[in-house]
Write an enzyme that holds these catalytic residues in place. Structure first.
Site, PDB file in Angstrom:
ATOM      1  CG  ASN A 158       5.308  -1.496  -1.087  1.00  0.00           C
ATOM      2  OD1 ASN A 158       5.805  -1.845  -2.028  1.00  0.00           O
ATOM      3  ND2 ASN A 158       4.096  -1.926  -0.421  1.00  0.00           N
ATOM      4  CG  HIS A 216       4.166  -2.122  -7.781  1.00  0.00           C
ATOM      5  ND1 HIS A 216       3.406  -3.344  -8.118  1.00  0.00           N
ATOM      6  CD2 HIS A 216       3.382  -1.458  -6.489  1.00  0.00           C
ATOM      7  CE1 HIS A 216       2.485  -3.278  -7.279  1.00  0.00           C
ATOM      8  NE2 HIS A 216       2.051  -2.392  -6.324  1.00  0.00           N
ATOM      9  CG  HIS A 274       2.187  -7.427   0.223  1.00  0.00           C
ATOM     10  ND1 HIS A 274       0.851  -6.910  -0.067  1.00  0.00           N
ATOM     11  CD2 HIS A 274       1.827  -8.840   0.915  1.00  0.00           C
ATOM     12  CE1 HIS A 274      -0.088  -7.877   0.268  1.00  0.00           C
ATOM     13  NE2 HIS A 274       0.642  -8.696   0.908  1.00  0.00           N
ATOM     14  NE  ARG A 302      -1.267 -10.105  -3.413  1.00  0.00           N
ATOM     15  CZ  ARG A 302      -1.958  -9.146  -3.216  1.00  0.00           C
ATOM     16  NH1 ARG A 302      -2.045  -7.923  -2.663  1.00  0.00           N
ATOM     17  NH2 ARG A 302      -3.590  -9.649  -3.013  1.00  0.00           N
ATOM     18  NE  ARG A 329      -1.039 -10.649  -7.011  1.00  0.00           N
ATOM     19  CZ  ARG A 329      -2.275 -10.214  -6.748  1.00  0.00           C
ATOM     20  NH1 ARG A 329      -2.530  -8.759  -6.796  1.00  0.00           N
ATOM     21  NH2 ARG A 329      -3.239 -10.947  -6.460  1.00  0.00           N
ATOM     22  CD  GLU A 352       2.555  -3.595   2.790  1.00  0.00           C
ATOM     23  OE1 GLU A 352       2.224  -4.286   1.865  1.00  0.00           O
ATOM     24  OE2 GLU A 352       2.741  -2.582   3.131  1.00  0.00           O
ATOM     25  CB  THR A 410      -3.977  -4.554   0.318  1.00  0.00           C
ATOM     26  OG1 THR A 410      -2.622  -4.964  -0.048  1.00  0.00           O
ATOM     27  CG2 THR A 410      -4.393  -4.962   1.464  1.00  0.00           C
ATOM     28  CD  GLU A 414       0.671   1.114   6.474  1.00  0.00           C
ATOM     29  OE1 GLU A 414       1.541   0.314   7.245  1.00  0.00           O
ATOM     30  OE2 GLU A 414       0.539   1.304   5.216  1.00  0.00           O
ATOM     31  CG  HIS A 465      -3.692   1.493  -0.622  1.00  0.00           C
ATOM     32  ND1 HIS A 465      -4.373   1.581  -1.483  1.00  0.00           N
ATOM     33  CD2 HIS A 465      -3.127  -0.041  -0.776  1.00  0.00           C
ATOM     34  CE1 HIS A 465      -4.430   0.625  -2.346  1.00  0.00           C
ATOM     35  NE2 HIS A 465      -3.769  -0.357  -1.836  1.00  0.00           N
TER      36      HIS A 465
HETATM   37  N1  PXP Z   1       0.671  -0.005   2.996  1.00  0.00           N
HETATM   38  C1  PXP Z   1       0.311  -1.227   2.843  1.00  0.00           C
HETATM   39  C2  PXP Z   1      -0.185  -2.219   4.015  1.00  0.00           C
HETATM   40  C3  PXP Z   1      -0.177  -1.800   1.551  1.00  0.00           C
HETATM   41  O1  PXP Z   1      -0.775  -2.933   1.277  1.00  0.00           O
HETATM   42  C4  PXP Z   1       0.204  -1.140   0.527  1.00  0.00           C
HETATM   43  C5  PXP Z   1       0.038  -1.400  -0.944  1.00  0.00           C
HETATM   44  O2  PXP Z   1       0.807  -2.759  -0.991  1.00  0.00           O
HETATM   45  C6  PXP Z   1       0.722   0.330   0.690  1.00  0.00           C
HETATM   46  C7  PXP Z   1       0.932   0.595   2.158  1.00  0.00           C
HETATM   47  C8  PXP Z   1       1.251   1.108  -0.183  1.00  0.00           C
HETATM   48  O3  PXP Z   1       0.233   1.289  -1.296  1.00  0.00           O
HETATM   49  P1  PXP Z   1       0.803   1.999  -2.495  1.00  0.00           P
HETATM   50  O4  PXP Z   1       1.296   0.859  -3.374  1.00  0.00           O
HETATM   51  O5  PXP Z   1      -0.772   2.300  -3.095  1.00  0.00           O
HETATM   52  O6  PXP Z   1       1.423   3.217  -2.415  1.00  0.00           O
END
Ligand code: PXP
Length: 256
Positions: free
Chosen positions: A10, A13, A46, A48, A52, A73, A104, A154, A193
Site C-alpha cells: 500500500n 503514505h 486508497h 479517500r 488526504r 480501496e 481505516t 480482507e 492493517h
Molecule cells: N488493507 C486495508 C483494506 C486498509 O484500509 C489498509 C490501510 O489503509 C491496509 C490494508 C494497510 O494497513 P497498514 O497501512 O496499517 O499496513
C-alpha cells in the site's frame, strides 16, 4: 511448503509525505515501480473521499503505468463507484470510511448493509472488477460476504496488531476461524492493517490466507533502510512463516 502468500504494498503514505509539501515528490508511482522490483505482487491505494493522500491523478498514473495488479480501496459511495467503473482496477476493496478517522478503524459492517452493498458489488462485478470487503474477522461478517457473493474478503488485523498477551492469541484465533469459514465458502482470504516485521509471521503462517496488504509500516521503515529493503524483509518473513521449516528458511535466506 504451502502456497506462496502474496504481498500487496500500500503506497498511500508516499502520497501523505508528498502532500505535506504540496509538490510532486515523493511520487507514489515511482514507489509502486520500486515495490514491483522489490517483489511485491500487487499495489494497493486508497482513494479517500477527502483525498488526504492518493489523488485522482495518482490513480490515473497507477492505472496507466504499473504492471502489477492494482487493488483500489474505497468507500461504498456513488462517487467512488463511478471512479472505479471508469478506471477498472484489477480489484476493489470496499472499506468503511469516516472523515475524522486517522486510518481505516475497524471493518465494514457488511452484515448490517446487505441491501445497500448488493447493487454496488453487482455494479463493480459487472465491469470485471474483483470485489473484496474489508471486514472484521467475525462469523457474521464472513457470512454476509457470502450472501453478497464477493470472491474475496480482507480480514482487518488492526485489533490483532494492537493486542498483547492472552488477547493476542484470542485475536489470532478469531482471524484463523474467520479465514477458515471464508475458505469453506470458497471466498479468497486477504488480511491487513497494522502489520509489521514483529507481528506478520503468525498471520502469514495461516494457509487459508492468500494475500497480505501492508502499507504504513513498510513506508515508515523505508525511511531507515530504503523501500526495496523494507519490502524484501517483509517478503522474507512472510515466506519464512509459510515454509515447512521456518527456522531453516530464516537462516538460509537472510536478505542482504
Ligand atoms: N488493507 C486495508 C483494506 C486498509 O484500509 C489498509 C490501510 O489503509 C491496509 C490494508 C494497510 O494497513 P497498514 O497501512 O496499517 O499496513
Amino acid at each position: 511448503m504451502t502456497d506462496r502468500i502474496r504481498l500487496g504494498v500500500n503506497i498511500d503514505h508516499v502520497a501523505t509525505i508528498r502532500n505535506a509539501r504540496g509538490g510532486a515528490h515523493p511520487d507514489p508511482l515511482k514507489a509502486a515501480e520500486l515495490a514491483a522490483y522489490a517483489g511485491a505482487d500487487g499495489i494497493t491505494a486508497h482513494l479517500r473521499e477527502d483525498r488526504r493522500h492518493i489523488s485522482d491523478n495518482d490513480l490515473k498514473n497507477l492505472e496507466d503505468k504499473i504492471t502489477l495488479p492494482l487493488n483500489l480501496e474505497m468507500a461504498a459511495t456513488e462517487e467512488m463507484v463511478a471512479i472505479a467503473v471508469h478506471h477498472r482496477p484489477h480489484a476493489v476493496c470496499i472499506v468503511p470510511e469516516k472523515r475524522e478517522e486517522q486510518t481505516t478503524e475497524g471493518g465494514l459492517d457488511a452484515a448490517g448493509q446487505i441491501a445497500f452493498l448488493k447493487p454496488i458489488v453487482e455494479k463493480l462485478t459487472a465491469v470485471g472488477i474483483r470485489v473484496s470487503l474489508f471486514i472484521e474477522p467475525d462469523d457474521t461478517q464472513v457470512r454476509a460476504a457470502k450472501t453478497l457473493g464477493v470472491p474475496v474478503v480482507e480480514l482487518h488485523t488492526g485489533r490483532y496488531a494492537n493486542s498483547v498477551n492472552e488477547e493476542l492469541s484470542s485475536e489470532l484465533n478469531r482471524i484463523k476461524e474467520a479465514a477458515k469459514l471464508a475458505r469453506s465458502f470458497n471466498i479468497e482470504v486477504h488480511a491487513g492493517h497494522g502489520l509489521t516485521y514483529e507481528n506478520v509471521m503468525p498471520i502469514a503462517a495461516m494457509p487459508e490466507i492468500a494475500e497480505l496488504n501492508i502499507g504504513h509500516f513498510l513506508i515508515g521503515e523505508a525511511i531507515f533502510i530504503g523501500l526495496e529493503a523494507s519490502i524484501k524483509r517483509m517478503r522474507y518473513l512472510m515466506d519464512a512463516a509459510r515454509a515447512e521449516d521456518t527456522a531453516d528458511f530464516l537462516v538460509k535466506h537472510i536478505p542482504l
